[in-house]
Design an enzyme around this catalytic site. Structure first.
Site, PDB file in Angstrom:
ATOM      1  CB  SER A 245      -0.852  -0.124   1.260  1.00  0.00           C
ATOM      2  OG  SER A 245      -1.194   1.071   1.547  1.00  0.00           O
TER       3      SER A 245
ATOM      4  CE1 TYR B 129      -3.986  -2.875   5.943  1.00  0.00           C
ATOM      5  CE2 TYR B 129      -3.186  -0.536   5.294  1.00  0.00           C
ATOM      6  CZ  TYR B 129      -3.571  -1.857   4.860  1.00  0.00           C
ATOM      7  OH  TYR B 129      -3.499  -1.961   3.513  1.00  0.00           O
TER       8      TYR B 129
ATOM      9  CE  LYS C  39      -1.391  -4.743   3.566  1.00  0.00           C
ATOM     10  NZ  LYS C  39      -1.593  -5.865   3.047  1.00  0.00           N
TER      11      LYS C  39
ATOM     12  CG  ASP D 221      -6.580  11.818   6.810  1.00  0.00           C
ATOM     13  OD1 ASP D 221      -6.063  10.495   6.851  1.00  0.00           O
ATOM     14  OD2 ASP D 221      -7.529  12.270   6.532  1.00  0.00           O
TER      15      ASP D 221
HETATM   16  P1  NAD Z   1     -10.989  -6.910   1.406  1.00  0.00           P
HETATM   17  O1  NAD Z   1     -11.078  -7.134   2.793  1.00  0.00           O
HETATM   18  O2  NAD Z   1     -12.064  -6.713   0.761  1.00  0.00           O
HETATM   19  O3  NAD Z   1     -10.339  -8.204   1.068  1.00  0.00           O
HETATM   20  C1  NAD Z   1      -9.579  -9.254   1.719  1.00  0.00           C
HETATM   21  C2  NAD Z   1      -9.980 -10.401   1.940  1.00  0.00           C
HETATM   22  O4  NAD Z   1      -9.122 -11.226   2.895  1.00  0.00           O
HETATM   23  C3  NAD Z   1     -11.354 -10.685   2.490  1.00  0.00           C
HETATM   24  O5  NAD Z   1     -12.167 -11.412   1.582  1.00  0.00           O
HETATM   25  C4  NAD Z   1     -11.228 -11.189   3.833  1.00  0.00           C
HETATM   26  O6  NAD Z   1     -12.286 -12.336   3.988  1.00  0.00           O
HETATM   27  C5  NAD Z   1      -9.803 -12.110   3.581  1.00  0.00           C
HETATM   28  N1  NAD Z   1      -9.000 -12.338   4.750  1.00  0.00           N
HETATM   29  C6  NAD Z   1      -8.442 -11.590   5.561  1.00  0.00           C
HETATM   30  N2  NAD Z   1      -7.901 -12.416   6.508  1.00  0.00           N
HETATM   31  C7  NAD Z   1      -7.912 -13.533   6.170  1.00  0.00           C
HETATM   32  C8  NAD Z   1      -7.304 -14.772   6.814  1.00  0.00           C
HETATM   33  N3  NAD Z   1      -6.605 -14.715   7.645  1.00  0.00           N
HETATM   34  N4  NAD Z   1      -7.477 -15.882   5.899  1.00  0.00           N
HETATM   35  C9  NAD Z   1      -8.325 -15.951   4.898  1.00  0.00           C
HETATM   36  N5  NAD Z   1      -8.903 -15.115   4.490  1.00  0.00           N
HETATM   37  C10 NAD Z   1      -8.506 -13.803   5.011  1.00  0.00           C
HETATM   38  O7  NAD Z   1      -9.626  -5.947   1.162  1.00  0.00           O
HETATM   39  P2  NAD Z   1      -9.213  -5.355  -0.280  1.00  0.00           P
HETATM   40  O8  NAD Z   1      -9.550  -3.754  -0.418  1.00  0.00           O
HETATM   41  O9  NAD Z   1      -9.568  -6.333  -1.473  1.00  0.00           O
HETATM   42  O10 NAD Z   1      -7.731  -5.428  -0.037  1.00  0.00           O
HETATM   43  C11 NAD Z   1      -6.623  -6.405  -0.640  1.00  0.00           C
HETATM   44  C12 NAD Z   1      -5.254  -6.323  -0.085  1.00  0.00           C
HETATM   45  O11 NAD Z   1      -4.909  -5.063  -0.608  1.00  0.00           O
HETATM   46  C13 NAD Z   1      -5.253  -6.101   1.500  1.00  0.00           C
HETATM   47  O12 NAD Z   1      -3.958  -6.975   1.720  1.00  0.00           O
HETATM   48  C14 NAD Z   1      -5.133  -4.664   1.742  1.00  0.00           C
HETATM   49  O13 NAD Z   1      -4.423  -4.504   2.780  1.00  0.00           O
HETATM   50  C15 NAD Z   1      -4.294  -4.213   0.377  1.00  0.00           C
HETATM   51  N6  NAD Z   1      -4.634  -2.826   0.066  1.00  0.00           N
HETATM   52  C16 NAD Z   1      -5.924  -2.178   0.145  1.00  0.00           C
HETATM   53  C17 NAD Z   1      -6.165  -1.164  -0.231  1.00  0.00           C
HETATM   54  C18 NAD Z   1      -7.567  -0.614  -0.183  1.00  0.00           C
HETATM   55  O14 NAD Z   1      -7.551   0.738  -0.031  1.00  0.00           O
HETATM   56  N7  NAD Z   1      -8.753  -1.353  -0.615  1.00  0.00           N
HETATM   57  C19 NAD Z   1      -5.120  -0.270  -0.416  1.00  0.00           C
HETATM   58  C20 NAD Z   1      -3.721  -0.756  -0.375  1.00  0.00           C
HETATM   59  C21 NAD Z   1      -3.580  -2.048  -0.301  1.00  0.00           C
HETATM   60  C1  WQD Z   2      -9.135   9.923   1.329  1.00  0.00           C
HETATM   61  C2  WQD Z   2      -8.991  11.399   1.619  1.00  0.00           C
HETATM   62  C3  WQD Z   2      -9.341  11.780   3.902  1.00  0.00           C
HETATM   63  C4  WQD Z   2     -13.380   9.872   4.350  1.00  0.00           C
HETATM   64  C5  WQD Z   2      -6.346   4.733   3.307  1.00  0.00           C
HETATM   65  C6  WQD Z   2      -5.253   3.934   3.982  1.00  0.00           C
HETATM   66  C7  WQD Z   2      -4.497   3.436   2.940  1.00  0.00           C
HETATM   67  C8  WQD Z   2      -5.153   2.797   1.880  1.00  0.00           C
HETATM   68  C9  WQD Z   2      -5.950   3.329   1.297  1.00  0.00           C
HETATM   69  C10 WQD Z   2      -4.850   0.297   2.544  1.00  0.00           C
HETATM   70  C11 WQD Z   2      -8.379  11.769   2.740  1.00  0.00           C
HETATM   71  C12 WQD Z   2     -10.785  12.207   3.326  1.00  0.00           C
HETATM   72  C13 WQD Z   2     -12.141  10.431   3.960  1.00  0.00           C
HETATM   73  C14 WQD Z   2     -14.253  10.902   4.598  1.00  0.00           C
HETATM   74  C15 WQD Z   2     -12.727  12.978   4.099  1.00  0.00           C
HETATM   75  N1  WQD Z   2      -5.599   1.484   2.447  1.00  0.00           N
HETATM   76  N2  WQD Z   2     -11.669  11.828   3.570  1.00  0.00           N
HETATM   77  N3  WQD Z   2     -14.044  12.232   4.716  1.00  0.00           N
HETATM   78  O1  WQD Z   2      -6.890   7.831   4.269  1.00  0.00           O
HETATM   79  O2  WQD Z   2      -5.824   8.075   1.616  1.00  0.00           O
HETATM   80  O3  WQD Z   2      -5.842   5.788   2.654  1.00  0.00           O
HETATM   81  O4  WQD Z   2      -7.060   3.775   2.307  1.00  0.00           O
HETATM   82  O5  WQD Z   2      -3.834   0.137   2.560  1.00  0.00           O
HETATM   83  O6  WQD Z   2      -3.530   2.837   3.989  1.00  0.00           O
HETATM   84  O7  WQD Z   2      -4.926   4.788   5.005  1.00  0.00           O
HETATM   85  O8  WQD Z   2      -7.861   6.989   1.993  1.00  0.00           O
HETATM   86  O9  WQD Z   2     -10.380   7.264   1.533  1.00  0.00           O
HETATM   87  O10 WQD Z   2      -9.632   7.132   3.835  1.00  0.00           O
HETATM   88  O11 WQD Z   2      -9.287   9.260   2.560  1.00  0.00           O
HETATM   89  O12 WQD Z   2     -12.596  14.001   3.940  1.00  0.00           O
HETATM   90  O13 WQD Z   2     -15.119  10.659   5.395  1.00  0.00           O
HETATM   91  O14 WQD Z   2     -10.743  11.688   1.759  1.00  0.00           O
HETATM   92  O15 WQD Z   2      -9.033  12.996   4.802  1.00  0.00           O
HETATM   93  O16 WQD Z   2      -7.786  13.088   2.410  1.00  0.00           O
HETATM   94  P1  WQD Z   2      -6.446   7.292   2.469  1.00  0.00           P
HETATM   95  P2  WQD Z   2      -9.364   7.592   2.491  1.00  0.00           P
END
Ligand code: NAD
Ligand code: WQD
Length: 335
Positions: free
Chosen positions: A124, A148, A152, A294
């Protein structure tokens, strides 16, 4: 080629599974459904017209997970499974360390035992902490501000150590920026638990009337309109990035790291405006104080992925909004 997709029932994993199936890969999904639903597996099969093998189990349980490795000839692993809510990770750090790290370790151990050499990891942009400047390149300093994010970064560090010790491994670390959007069918998308923390799902719930108004966290950042700037990327572009990363691993590159973003930054108010245009819905909002942790600005330089993977984000902000809105509409009609 068979790919084990850990967390494949989740938001990014489900879209990637469809892309893998469409590209001719065999897909084996392991998910404990702690943040997803079994019906997603049926949708993946329906949308791709192909079968997947699904195991409902917790990846942290190594003995149970081993059954999957015994029953399938796995060529590569894509590891999406994790808990991902930043705020919750501050409240419940042990759950995050335990789930995200133990699941990864059990995958590493079985990879070694079953001689699997290719691994793609969901990292991420959070690993860049508060970047000194934007756009962010892959070699920028790494730091994190919450449990979190630390999971990562710890896993990235583990992967760097493991690949240093074993030159036969090929690993892609993919650092996603802000994933949004949904499948064009409106059948799968992000399913946040309870009130969303992330901006786009919050906006769609305000637009549909499930939430009253958006709180904009701060309008005094050093950005063009004072609100936080992020690099929103369509989940379909991310799915394509995973398939391209797997192809790259076939060239035996060792450990490679890529930013997956569009390279464009949009503020909170830019996104509200783009969403209103796409959905023809007003999104009432109020400005409130900054959310702790943030950063002002975070957007990617993804030219390395373009050069080395032949990957570039295709979808623009309007389409991200349209597809998020279609998903919100389809999904909320079913509940
Ligand atoms: P998500 O929660 O929709 O998907 C994750 C899946 O993993 C879920 O289906 C959950 O049930 C499963 N899971 C979690 N722990 C488990 C375990 N111990 N055993 C089996 N299954 C398990 O999340 P997502 O948004 O699809 O994210 C996928 C990956 O990408 C994650 O590793 C997340 O950290 C990373 N990521 C997400 C974002 C985002 O904003 N969505 C941003 C950057 C990185
Ligand atoms: C985006 C912008 C907020 C909600 C997060 C995780 C990051 C990654 C992606 C997993 C910011 C603003 C948000 C609201 C707002 N996830 N905001 N009102 O914080 O960039 O990233 O998700 O890896 O690790 O930190 O994403 O969508 O929460 O926020 O004003 O109700 O929207 O302040 O500027 P962020 P976000």
């Amino acid at each position: 080629m068979a790919v084990l997709v850990a967390g494949g029932a989740g938001y990014i994993g489900s879209h990637t599974s469809i892309e893998l199936l469409n590209s001719g890969y065999e897909v084996i999904i392991v998910d404990n459904l702690c943040n997803s639903n079994k019906s997603v597996i049926d949708k993946i099969e329906k949308l791709s017209g192909k079968k997947v093998r699904f195991y409902e189990l917790d990846i942290c349980q190594r003995e149970k997970l081993e059954v999957v490795f015994k029953e399938n000839k796995i060529d590569s692993i894509i590891h999406f499974a994790a808990l991902k809510a930043v705020g919750e990770s501050v409240e419940k750090p042990m759950e995050y360390y335990s789930n995200n790290l133990i699941s990864t370790l059990s995958l590493f151990e079985l990879m070694k035992k079953y001689n699997i050499k290719k691994f793609v990891f969901s990292s991420s942009a959070t690993v860049y902490g508060d970047p000194h400047t934007c756009p962010i390149l892959e070699d920028f300093p790494l730091s994190t501000t919450n449990p979190y994010g630390r999971t990562k970064l710890m896993i990235e560090d583990m992967l760097r150590d493991i690949c240093k010790a074993d030159k036969t491994l090929d690993v892609a670390i993919l650092r996603y920026f802000n994933p949004v959007g949904a499948h064009k069918s409106g059948e799968i998308g992000e399913l946040p638990n309870g009130i969303p923390n992330n901006l786009m799902p919050y906006i769609t719930k305000v637009a549909i009337g499930e939430l009253e108004e958006l709180s904009v966290f701060g309008d005094d950042y050093p950005t063009h309109d004072g609100t936080g700037v992020r690099d929103y990327i369509h989940v379909l572009d991310l799915a394509d990035g995973h398939v391209k990363a797997l192809k790259k691993l076939e060239e035996n590159p060792g450990l490679v790291t890529y930013n997956l973003g569009t390279g464009k930054g949009y503020s909170v108010l830019d996104l509200v405006k783009a969403f209103s245009k796409a959905s023809k819905k007003e999104v009432p909002y109020k400005i409130v104080g900054r959310r702790p942790g943030d950063v002002a600005m975070c957007f990617a330089d993804s030219s390395k992925a373009e050069r080395e993977l032949g990957w570039k984000a295709k979808y623009k902000i309007d389409e991200m909004c349209e597809d998020s809105w279609r998903w919100q509409n389809t999904h909320s009609k079913k509940i």
